[in-house]
Scaffold this motif. Sequence first.
Motif, PDB file in Angstrom:
ATOM      1  N   SER A   1       0.858  -1.191   0.000  1.00 44.19           N
ATOM      2  CA  SER A   1       0.000   0.000   0.000  1.00 44.19           C
ATOM      3  C   SER A   1       0.887   1.232   0.000  1.00 44.19           C
ATOM      4  CB  SER A   1      -0.889   0.029   1.242  1.00 44.19           C
ATOM      5  OG  SER A   1      -1.733  -1.088   1.240  1.00 44.19           O
ATOM      6  N   ASP A   2       0.594   2.150  -0.879  1.00 48.24           N
ATOM      7  CA  ASP A   2       1.372   3.383  -0.948  1.00 48.24           C
ATOM      8  C   ASP A   2       0.394   4.544  -1.059  1.00 48.24           C
ATOM      9  OD1 ASP A   2       3.570   4.990  -0.986  1.00 48.24           O
ATOM     10  OD2 ASP A   2       4.546   3.974  -2.658  1.00 48.24           O
ATOM     11  N   PHE A   3       0.898   5.745  -0.863  1.00 47.27           N
ATOM     12  CA  PHE A   3       0.017   6.909  -0.978  1.00 47.27           C
ATOM     13  C   PHE A   3       0.752   8.032  -1.677  1.00 47.27           C
ATOM     14  CE2 PHE A   3       1.690   9.910   2.178  1.00 47.27           C
ATOM     15  CZ  PHE A   3       2.616   9.092   2.811  1.00 47.27           C
ATOM     16  N   ASN A   4      -0.047   8.920  -2.238  1.00 50.24           N
ATOM     17  CA  ASN A   4       0.514  10.095  -2.891  1.00 50.24           C
ATOM     18  C   ASN A   4       0.662  11.186  -1.835  1.00 50.24           C
ATOM     19  OD1 ASN A   4       1.037  12.394  -4.345  1.00 50.24           O
ATOM     20  ND2 ASN A   4      -0.537  12.024  -5.888  1.00 50.24           N
TER      21      ASN A   4
ATOM     22  N   ASP B   1      -4.050  10.387  -1.310  1.00 48.53           N
ATOM     23  CA  ASP B   1      -4.774   9.237  -1.880  1.00 48.53           C
ATOM     24  C   ASP B   1      -3.951   7.965  -1.724  1.00 48.53           C
ATOM     25  OD1 ASP B   1      -6.888  10.789  -2.599  1.00 48.53           O
ATOM     26  OD2 ASP B   1      -6.286  11.023  -4.682  1.00 48.53           O
ATOM     27  N   LYS B   2      -4.657   6.874  -1.399  1.00 47.36           N
ATOM     28  CA  LYS B   2      -3.968   5.597  -1.144  1.00 47.36           C
ATOM     29  C   LYS B   2      -4.349   4.544  -2.175  1.00 47.36           C
ATOM     30  CE  LYS B   2      -3.740   6.138   3.816  1.00 47.36           C
ATOM     31  NZ  LYS B   2      -4.699   6.170   4.885  1.00 47.36           N
ATOM     32  N   LEU B   3      -3.432   3.628  -2.352  1.00 45.51           N
ATOM     33  CA  LEU B   3      -3.643   2.568  -3.325  1.00 45.51           C
ATOM     34  C   LEU B   3      -2.881   1.318  -2.867  1.00 45.51           C
ATOM     35  CD1 LEU B   3      -3.326   3.173  -7.088  1.00 45.51           C
ATOM     36  CD2 LEU B   3      -1.786   1.552  -6.082  1.00 45.51           C
TER      37      LEU B   3
ATOM     38  N   PHE C   1      -5.396  -4.172  -8.090  1.00 47.64           N
ATOM     39  CA  PHE C   1      -5.224  -3.025  -7.197  1.00 47.64           C
ATOM     40  C   PHE C   1      -6.550  -2.655  -6.564  1.00 47.64           C
ATOM     41  CE2 PHE C   1      -7.178   0.702  -9.254  1.00 47.64           C
ATOM     42  CZ  PHE C   1      -7.510   0.152 -10.480  1.00 47.64           C
ATOM     43  N   GLU C   2      -6.437  -1.914  -5.459  1.00 46.56           N
ATOM     44  CA  GLU C   2      -7.602  -1.349  -4.776  1.00 46.56           C
ATOM     45  C   GLU C   2      -7.242   0.061  -4.374  1.00 46.56           C
ATOM     46  OE1 GLU C   2     -10.070  -4.150  -1.871  1.00 46.56           O
ATOM     47  OE2 GLU C   2      -8.022  -3.798  -1.258  1.00 46.56           O
ATOM     48  N   GLY C   3      -8.196   0.926  -4.293  1.00 44.91           N
ATOM     49  CA  GLY C   3      -7.893   2.259  -3.804  1.00 44.91           C
ATOM     50  C   GLY C   3      -8.850   3.292  -4.345  1.00 44.91           C
ATOM     51  N   ASP C   4      -8.655   4.500  -3.869  1.00 35.78           N
ATOM     52  CA  ASP C   4      -9.458   5.623  -4.335  1.00 35.78           C
ATOM     53  C   ASP C   4      -8.530   6.759  -4.680  1.00 35.78           C
ATOM     54  OD1 ASP C   4     -12.197   4.855  -4.239  1.00 35.78           O
ATOM     55  OD2 ASP C   4     -11.954   4.725  -2.059  1.00 35.78           O
ATOM     56  N   GLY C   5      -8.784   7.369  -5.784  1.00 37.22           N
ATOM     57  CA  GLY C   5      -7.931   8.485  -6.178  1.00 37.22           C
ATOM     58  C   GLY C   5      -8.485   9.143  -7.424  1.00 37.22           C
ATOM     59  N   CYS C   6      -7.700  10.018  -7.960  1.00 35.04           N
ATOM     60  CA  CYS C   6      -8.128  10.769  -9.140  1.00 35.04           C
ATOM     61  C   CYS C   6      -8.152   9.867 -10.378  1.00 35.04           C
ATOM     62  CB  CYS C   6      -7.173  11.931  -9.362  1.00 35.04           C
ATOM     63  SG  CYS C   6      -5.500  11.374  -9.699  1.00 35.04           S
ATOM     64  N   ALA C   7      -8.684  10.415 -11.456  1.00 36.83           N
ATOM     65  CA  ALA C   7      -8.809   9.644 -12.699  1.00 36.83           C
ATOM     66  C   ALA C   7      -7.451   9.145 -13.175  1.00 36.83           C
ATOM     67  CB  ALA C   7      -9.463  10.511 -13.773  1.00 36.83           C
TER      68      ALA C   7
ATOM     69  N   SER D   1      -4.216   4.816 -14.510  1.00 37.53           N
ATOM     70  CA  SER D   1      -2.864   4.292 -14.739  1.00 37.53           C
ATOM     71  C   SER D   1      -2.648   3.005 -13.952  1.00 37.53           C
ATOM     72  CB  SER D   1      -1.774   5.330 -14.448  1.00 37.53           C
ATOM     73  OG  SER D   1      -1.914   5.841 -13.175  1.00 37.53           O
ATOM     74  N   ALA D   2      -3.264   2.872 -12.773  1.00 37.43           N
ATOM     75  CA  ALA D   2      -3.160   1.620 -12.017  1.00 37.43           C
ATOM     76  C   ALA D   2      -3.804   0.490 -12.817  1.00 37.43           C
ATOM     77  CB  ALA D   2      -3.839   1.759 -10.658  1.00 37.43           C
ATOM     78  N   SER D   3      -4.959   0.773 -13.392  1.00 37.86           N
ATOM     79  CA  SER D   3      -5.670  -0.227 -14.162  1.00 37.86           C
ATOM     80  C   SER D   3      -4.880  -0.625 -15.417  1.00 37.86           C
ATOM     81  CB  SER D   3      -7.045   0.331 -14.547  1.00 37.86           C
ATOM     82  OG  SER D   3      -7.765  -0.619 -15.253  1.00 37.86           O
ATOM     83  N   MET D   4      -4.357   0.377 -16.119  1.00 38.59           N
ATOM     84  CA  MET D   4      -3.541   0.081 -17.315  1.00 38.59           C
ATOM     85  C   MET D   4      -2.305  -0.723 -16.927  1.00 38.59           C
ATOM     86  SD  MET D   4      -3.545   3.666 -19.399  1.00 38.59           S
ATOM     87  CE  MET D   4      -5.036   4.527 -19.817  1.00 38.59           C
ATOM     88  N   LEU D   5      -1.729  -0.371 -15.782  1.00 38.01           N
ATOM     89  CA  LEU D   5      -0.513  -1.051 -15.338  1.00 38.01           C
ATOM     90  C   LEU D   5      -0.762  -2.533 -15.068  1.00 38.01           C
ATOM     91  CD1 LEU D   5       2.509  -0.602 -14.669  1.00 38.01           C
ATOM     92  CD2 LEU D   5       1.818  -0.111 -12.309  1.00 38.01           C
ATOM     93  N   THR D   6      -1.962  -2.868 -14.604  1.00 33.73           N
ATOM     94  CA  THR D   6      -2.248  -4.287 -14.345  1.00 33.73           C
ATOM     95  C   THR D   6      -2.116  -5.100 -15.634  1.00 33.73           C
ATOM     96  OG1 THR D   6      -4.658  -4.125 -14.707  1.00 33.73           O
ATOM     97  CG2 THR D   6      -3.866  -3.795 -12.446  1.00 33.73           C
TER      98      THR D   6
END
Length: 124
Positions: free
Chosen positions: A27-30, A35-37, A53-59, A64-69
């Motif tokens: 788990s990391d955060f900005n 925001d955490k992810l 991934f799981e988390g809440d953040g900006c678009a 980018s998390a989704s694309m990275l998967t």
Amino acid sequence: MYAEEIIAYYEHPENKYKMDDADDSYSDFNPVCGDKLTVYIKVKDDKIEKMSFEGDGCAISMASASMLTEVAEGKSVDEIEKMGPADVIKMIKVDPGPVRIKCATLSLRALQKAVFMYKHGKRD
Ligand code: FES
């Protein structure tokens, strides 16, 4: 403002779930926004077999998390460690600028830390 692809991934993210049988997670955060992810990885033969991934953040962070998967799947853990902001910009097809790059690279940082945990927690 954002590429249509970013909006599409944000609205319909791929691989956004908690992986119960993950080999490692991180788990990391900005620090800019808080925001955490959390990133989960399943590794086979030193290659990413599955990432979620799981988390809440900006678009940008969520897209980018989704694309990275999808990009990470099949890559070796060494290849993941060598990735940097330029790879993320290439992946999202837009340069988000100096502040938003932290959003865009949040998932990569978490993934690299999960890989680090995997490599150093391994007993063989
Ligand atoms: Fe928080 Fe982008 S504004 S991750």
